[in-house]
Enzyme design. Structure first.
Site, short mmCIF file in Angstrom:
data_model
loop_
_atom_site.label_atom_id
_atom_site.label_comp_id
_atom_site.label_asym_id
_atom_site.label_seq_id
_atom_site.Cartn_x
_atom_site.Cartn_y
_atom_site.Cartn_z
N ARG A 1 -18.57 -6.07 -1.77
CA ARG A 1 -18.35 -5.17 -0.63
C ARG A 1 -19.67 -4.79 0.04
O ARG A 1 -19.73 -4.65 1.27
CB ARG A 1 -17.59 -3.93 -1.07
N ASN B 1 -13.17 -3.54 4.09
CA ASN B 1 -14.09 -3.63 2.95
C ASN B 1 -13.98 -4.95 2.19
O ASN B 1 -14.22 -5.00 0.98
CB ASN B 1 -13.91 -2.41 2.04
N TYR C 1 0.82 -1.21 0.00
CA TYR C 1 0.00 0.00 0.00
C TYR C 1 0.86 1.27 0.00
O TYR C 1 0.38 2.33 0.42
CB TYR C 1 -0.94 -0.01 1.20
N HIS D 1 -9.75 -6.52 -2.05
CA HIS D 1 -8.97 -5.56 -2.84
C HIS D 1 -8.97 -6.01 -4.28
O HIS D 1 -9.03 -7.21 -4.57
CB HIS D 1 -7.51 -5.52 -2.32
P1 CMP Z 1 -8.32 -1.10 -1.29
O1 CMP Z 1 -9.14 -1.20 -2.52
O2 CMP Z 1 -7.55 -2.31 -0.87
O3 CMP Z 1 -7.30 0.11 -1.48
C1 CMP Z 1 -6.84 0.91 -0.42
C2 CMP Z 1 -7.51 0.59 0.87
O4 CMP Z 1 -7.43 1.61 1.83
C3 CMP Z 1 -9.01 0.47 0.63
O5 CMP Z 1 -9.30 -0.69 -0.10
C4 CMP Z 1 -9.52 0.49 2.05
O6 CMP Z 1 -9.30 -0.74 2.74
C5 CMP Z 1 -8.60 1.56 2.63
N1 CMP Z 1 -9.21 2.89 2.58
C6 CMP Z 1 -9.50 3.63 1.51
N2 CMP Z 1 -10.02 4.81 1.85
C7 CMP Z 1 -10.07 4.83 3.19
C8 CMP Z 1 -10.50 5.78 4.16
N3 CMP Z 1 -11.00 6.96 3.80
N4 CMP Z 1 -10.40 5.45 5.45
C9 CMP Z 1 -9.89 4.24 5.82
N5 CMP Z 1 -9.45 3.30 4.94
C10 CMP Z 1 -9.54 3.58 3.65
#
Ligand code: CMP
Length: 144
Positions: free
Chosen positions: A104, A114, A51, A117
């Protein structure tokens, strides 16, 4: 469009809910073939590296804590337009805004936890797949 590959991760919250099978079912129902799959516990370093693009975001620390809070299932999916298709099947990042019937919406908890990914573009998918899998880990089906 020719078959392409994407990276999918089933996140710790979904494992805690016991819905690996239901999520894989959504992939298969949508003609996304699993060509590599591995259950693993991410280290802090591995999650931070994955990430890294979000390292300056306010949620980065919590995201890494969440992603290392339990095992994940990392998968390479293959199919026609796989990157866009898996994102459609997953639904919006925030489960409360995700369309009805998406992964989701059905299995996510909140914007961080969520459930899954998916890579956001073909180029990102290549990098993300290579972050977890060797070429030799990815199988070829005889019956394409
Ligand atoms: P993902 O699609 O894995 O890509 C980045 C991840 O960061 C996202 O899913 C969530 O798990 C997390 N994420 C994205 N936006 C937020 C936010 N505003 N607050 C907390 N977690 C977030």
């Amino acid at each position: 469009m020719a078959a392409e590959r994407t990276l999918a991760i089933i996140k710790p919250d979904a494992l805690e809910k016991g819905v690996i099978g239901q999520i894989v079912n959504r992939m298969e129902e949508n003609d996304l073939k699993v060509v590599a799959m591995r259950m693993m516990q991410l280290s802090k370093e591995k999650a931070e590296g994955f990430y890294a693009v979000h390292k300056d975001k306010p949620f980065f620390g919590e995201l890494v804590t969440f992603m290392t809070s339990g095992p994940v299932v990392v998968m390479c999916l293959e199919g026609k337009d796989a990157v866009a298709k898996w994102r459609t099947v997953m639904g919006a990042t925030d489960p409360s805004k995700a369309a009805e019937g998406t992964v989701r919406a059905d299995f996510g908890t909140d914007i961080q936890c969520n459930a899954t990914h998916g890579s956001d573009a073909a180029e990102t998918a290549k990098q993300e797949i290579a972050y977890f899998f060797e070429n030799s880990d990815i199988v070829k089906y005889e019956w394409n």
